[in-house]
Each structure stands twice: as C-alpha cells, then as structure tokens.
Scaffold this active site. Structure first.
Site, PDB file in Angstrom:
ATOM      1  N   ASN A  11       0.976  -1.222   0.055  1.00  0.00           N
ATOM      2  CA  ASN A  11      -0.152   0.167  -0.189  1.00  0.00           C
ATOM      3  C   ASN A  11       0.903   1.152   0.021  1.00  0.00           C
ATOM      4  O   ASN A  11       1.410   1.628   0.926  1.00  0.00           O
ATOM      5  CB  ASN A  11      -1.114   0.028   1.211  1.00  0.00           C
ATOM      6  CG  ASN A  11      -1.765   1.269   1.172  1.00  0.00           C
ATOM      7  OD1 ASN A  11      -1.838   2.166   0.453  1.00  0.00           O
ATOM      8  ND2 ASN A  11      -2.391   1.488   2.621  1.00  0.00           N
ATOM      9  N   LYS A  13       0.153   4.206  -0.201  1.00  0.00           N
ATOM     10  CA  LYS A  13      -0.478   5.352   0.405  1.00  0.00           C
ATOM     11  C   LYS A  13      -0.570   6.874  -0.436  1.00  0.00           C
ATOM     12  O   LYS A  13      -0.327   6.556  -1.686  1.00  0.00           O
ATOM     13  CB  LYS A  13      -0.071   5.737   1.733  1.00  0.00           C
ATOM     14  CG  LYS A  13       0.044   4.310   2.833  1.00  0.00           C
ATOM     15  CD  LYS A  13      -0.161   4.789   3.973  1.00  0.00           C
ATOM     16  CE  LYS A  13       0.210   3.356   4.726  1.00  0.00           C
ATOM     17  NZ  LYS A  13       0.333   3.418   6.240  1.00  0.00           N
ATOM     18  N   HIS A  98      -9.408   0.775   5.408  1.00  0.00           N
ATOM     19  CA  HIS A  98      -8.226   1.167   6.009  1.00  0.00           C
ATOM     20  C   HIS A  98      -8.163   1.896   7.245  1.00  0.00           C
ATOM     21  O   HIS A  98      -9.102   2.659   7.127  1.00  0.00           O
ATOM     22  CB  HIS A  98      -7.494   1.652   4.860  1.00  0.00           C
ATOM     23  CG  HIS A  98      -5.657   1.656   5.308  1.00  0.00           C
ATOM     24  ND1 HIS A  98      -5.374   2.631   6.041  1.00  0.00           N
ATOM     25  CD2 HIS A  98      -4.723   0.683   5.148  1.00  0.00           C
ATOM     26  CE1 HIS A  98      -4.121   2.242   6.559  1.00  0.00           C
ATOM     27  NE2 HIS A  98      -3.562   1.241   5.794  1.00  0.00           N
ATOM     28  N   GLU A 100      -6.735   4.432   7.795  1.00  0.00           N
ATOM     29  CA  GLU A 100      -6.449   5.913   7.710  1.00  0.00           C
ATOM     30  C   GLU A 100      -7.597   6.413   6.912  1.00  0.00           C
ATOM     31  O   GLU A 100      -7.891   7.676   6.958  1.00  0.00           O
ATOM     32  CB  GLU A 100      -5.335   5.908   6.884  1.00  0.00           C
ATOM     33  CG  GLU A 100      -4.029   5.808   7.466  1.00  0.00           C
ATOM     34  CD  GLU A 100      -2.854   5.310   6.782  1.00  0.00           C
ATOM     35  OE1 GLU A 100      -2.693   5.302   5.678  1.00  0.00           O
ATOM     36  OE2 GLU A 100      -1.684   4.864   7.693  1.00  0.00           O
ATOM     37  N   GLU A 168      -5.261  -5.001  10.569  1.00  0.00           N
ATOM     38  CA  GLU A 168      -4.200  -4.197  11.014  1.00  0.00           C
ATOM     39  C   GLU A 168      -4.498  -3.224  12.268  1.00  0.00           C
ATOM     40  O   GLU A 168      -5.198  -2.292  12.326  1.00  0.00           O
ATOM     41  CB  GLU A 168      -4.208  -3.125   9.619  1.00  0.00           C
ATOM     42  CG  GLU A 168      -3.930  -3.728   8.459  1.00  0.00           C
ATOM     43  CD  GLU A 168      -3.270  -2.816   7.362  1.00  0.00           C
ATOM     44  OE1 GLU A 168      -2.379  -2.896   6.965  1.00  0.00           O
ATOM     45  OE2 GLU A 168      -4.037  -1.996   7.254  1.00  0.00           O
ATOM     46  N   GLY A 174       2.639   2.116  10.698  1.00  0.00           N
ATOM     47  CA  GLY A 174       3.788   2.903  10.656  1.00  0.00           C
ATOM     48  C   GLY A 174       4.335   3.605  11.933  1.00  0.00           C
ATOM     49  O   GLY A 174       5.017   4.636  11.934  1.00  0.00           O
ATOM     50  N   SER A 212       3.697  -2.244  10.246  1.00  0.00           N
ATOM     51  CA  SER A 212       5.151  -2.239  10.465  1.00  0.00           C
ATOM     52  C   SER A 212       5.742  -3.549   9.989  1.00  0.00           C
ATOM     53  O   SER A 212       6.582  -4.047  10.902  1.00  0.00           O
ATOM     54  CB  SER A 212       5.440  -1.724  12.063  1.00  0.00           C
ATOM     55  OG  SER A 212       5.061  -0.588  12.217  1.00  0.00           O
TER      56      SER A 212
HETATM   57  C1  PEP Z   1      -0.678   0.037   6.053  1.00  0.00           C
HETATM   58  O1  PEP Z   1      -0.584   1.229   5.815  1.00  0.00           O
HETATM   59  O2  PEP Z   1      -1.611  -0.678   5.505  1.00  0.00           O
HETATM   60  C2  PEP Z   1       0.297  -0.373   6.762  1.00  0.00           C
HETATM   61  C3  PEP Z   1       0.299  -1.807   7.329  1.00  0.00           C
HETATM   62  O3  PEP Z   1       1.532   0.398   7.010  1.00  0.00           O
HETATM   63  P1  PEP Z   1       2.892   0.165   7.773  1.00  0.00           P
HETATM   64  O4  PEP Z   1       3.349  -1.089   7.093  1.00  0.00           O
HETATM   65  O5  PEP Z   1       3.932   1.146   7.311  1.00  0.00           O
HETATM   66  O6  PEP Z   1       2.719   0.128   9.191  1.00  0.00           O
END
Ligand code: PEP
Length: 260
Positions: A11, A13, A98, A100, A168, A174, A212
């Site tokens: 992803n 973003k 998601h 976000e 998630e 992040g 992460s």
């Molecule tokens: C995500 O945005 O779906 C995500 C898992 O981000 P990150 O790997 O940066 O934590």
C-alpha cells in the site's frame, strides 16, 4: 480470484510521483522476472499512477489495486474514484476500510460495507481492513471491536474468491511497533472462526496481517498458520525490502489451500 500464500500486498498510500513510482514498479517487475516463487504479489499505488503502472506490470503477474473506492459507480462525487473506474484502468483489487480512512476520514462500517459491495459489483477482489486502536486493546476490547467491524462491514456474498480480510492493529501502522506473534495468531484464529460463521466457506478466506511489517519480522508472521500474507505500507516503497518480505514468506506452509 484464486490466491496462494504468501499474498503480499503493498500500500503506497499518498506516495509517489510519476518518475519514482514508475521506477519502483519497474524494479519490482525486474525482481519477478526469472524468479520462480509461490504466492501472490500486488501493489496499490496512488490513483494518479494506476494507468502508467498498469502498463509496466504487463506479464509480470503482479496484481494492481486501488487504495479505496466510492460506494457509487458514477455521479456527482467530486474527488472520488469509483470501483468501475479502478477496474477500467486495470485494477484487480481494492482496499476498503483502511484505518487511515476509518479514523482519518470518519468512515464507519456501513460506508465500508457499501464500498466493499461496490468493489464486488465491479468484479474486484476486496481487501477489507479491520483493526483496533491502542486504547481499545488496552481496555481488553480488541476482539469485540474486531467482531463488530467484521460483521458491520462484510458485504453480502463475500467468499474466498472475492474477499480478503486484513487485520491491521491501528497502533502498529507506521509506528515501528508490530503485534507479537501470539497476539496475531490469537486474533487471526478468532477472525477465521468468525468468518466461518458469517460467510459461506468463510474459513477459507485469506487473512493478511498489516502493521510495521519488515523483512526482519515478515518470516515469523507468515509462519503463523492463520496468516496468509501481509499488507505492507512503508516497506513497500523500497523494492528491495518489499521483495525481501515476499521471499520471507516462501517457506510458510499453506493450510488454507486444503480448505478450499
Ligand atoms: C498499512 O498502511 O496498511 C500499513 C500496514 O503500514 P505500515 O506497514 O507502514 O505499518
């Protein structure tokens, strides 16, 4: 769409101008060429890069996806992108729900469910994200929250062929903090059991972990039997790291394929 473990989805973003986005896609295509690896690799670049990257991915086997879609197929919705538009530009999948979007844009389960249904109507594989906040986990409410999100946002007709669930935890996205193997295993086992009740053949749905994920922790995460792959944010912006994450899942057994 038949998906094999490991399913590794990037992803991007809101990252990538044309030059660096195309260079990243090309670097992934080069790593795929001549490499015989099992599983499924996909990327979700920003909408502005979908068309040029679709052409660059031709013949590579890498799936192209959108990061979000509108619930309506067309109309007066300034700034939105519909699921048929994503399919038209060559996307095979779309992420919905998601964190976000849920937390940054106030999207509730009803809207996420409508977006998932729109993705299905356009023939896209839907990657439905669920995840608890840190406060919810600390309050011992993670399983309840995840159950509510799953029931509230799972569209009618969800099946192993058209939907993937991504767990998630919001506090792991992040932040550099990853849920422990025990935490991920417990949540995924619970999600698989709930999906078995909520959807026909639901125990065969693919389940991703996201939060992460890096080359250093990807192997132990994908070794968990109920984890079929990973959703990767930050590390998907580096071709070497993203490819190393895909490689790290190669040794993992795939118990789900026998359930299908
Ligand atoms: C995500 O945005 O779906 C995500 C898992 O981000 P990150 O790997 O940066 O934590």
């Amino acid at each position: 769409m038949p998906l094999a473990k490991p399913f590794v989805l990037g992803n991007w973003k809101m990252n990538g101008l044309r030059a660096d986005g195309e260079a990243l896609a090309l670097a992934l295509v080069e790593r795929q060429q001549g490499a015989v690896r099992k599983g499924t690799l996909g990327i979700c670049p920003p909408a502005t890069l979908l068309a040029p990257i679709h052409d660059l991915l031709a013949g590579s086997g890498i799936l192209l996806g959108g990061q979000d879609c509108a619930p309506a197929p067309a109309g007066a919705f300034t700034g939105d992108i519909s699921a048929p538009m994503l399919a038209d530009v060559g996307c095979r999948l779309v992420i919905v729900g998601h964190s976000e979007r849920r937390h940054g844009h106030g999207e509730d389960d009803r809207l996420v469910r409508a977006k998932a249904a729109a993705g299905h109507a356009a023939g896209l594989l839907v990657v439905l994200c669920v995840g608890e906040t840190e406060a919810e986990r600390d309050a011992g409410a993670a399983i309840d929250v995840l159950g509510r999100q799953l029931e509230g946002s799972l569209p009618d007709g969800a099946s192993a062929d058209n939907l993937v669930v991504a767990y998630e935890p919001v506090w792991a996205i992040g932040t550099g903090r990853t849920a422990s193997v025990e935490e991920v295993a417990a949540v995924h086992a619970h999600l698989r059991a709930r999906l078995g009740v909520l959807a026909d053949g639901g125990e065969a749905l693919r389940l991703l972990y996201g939060g992460s994920v890096k080359p250093a922790n990807a192997g132990e995460i994908m070794a968990i039997p109920d984890v079929d792959g990973v959703l990767v944010g930050g590390a998907s912006l580096d071709a070497g790291q993203f490819d190393a994450i895909y490689s790290a899942g190669q040794g993992a057994a795939d118990p789900v394929s026998s359930r299908r």
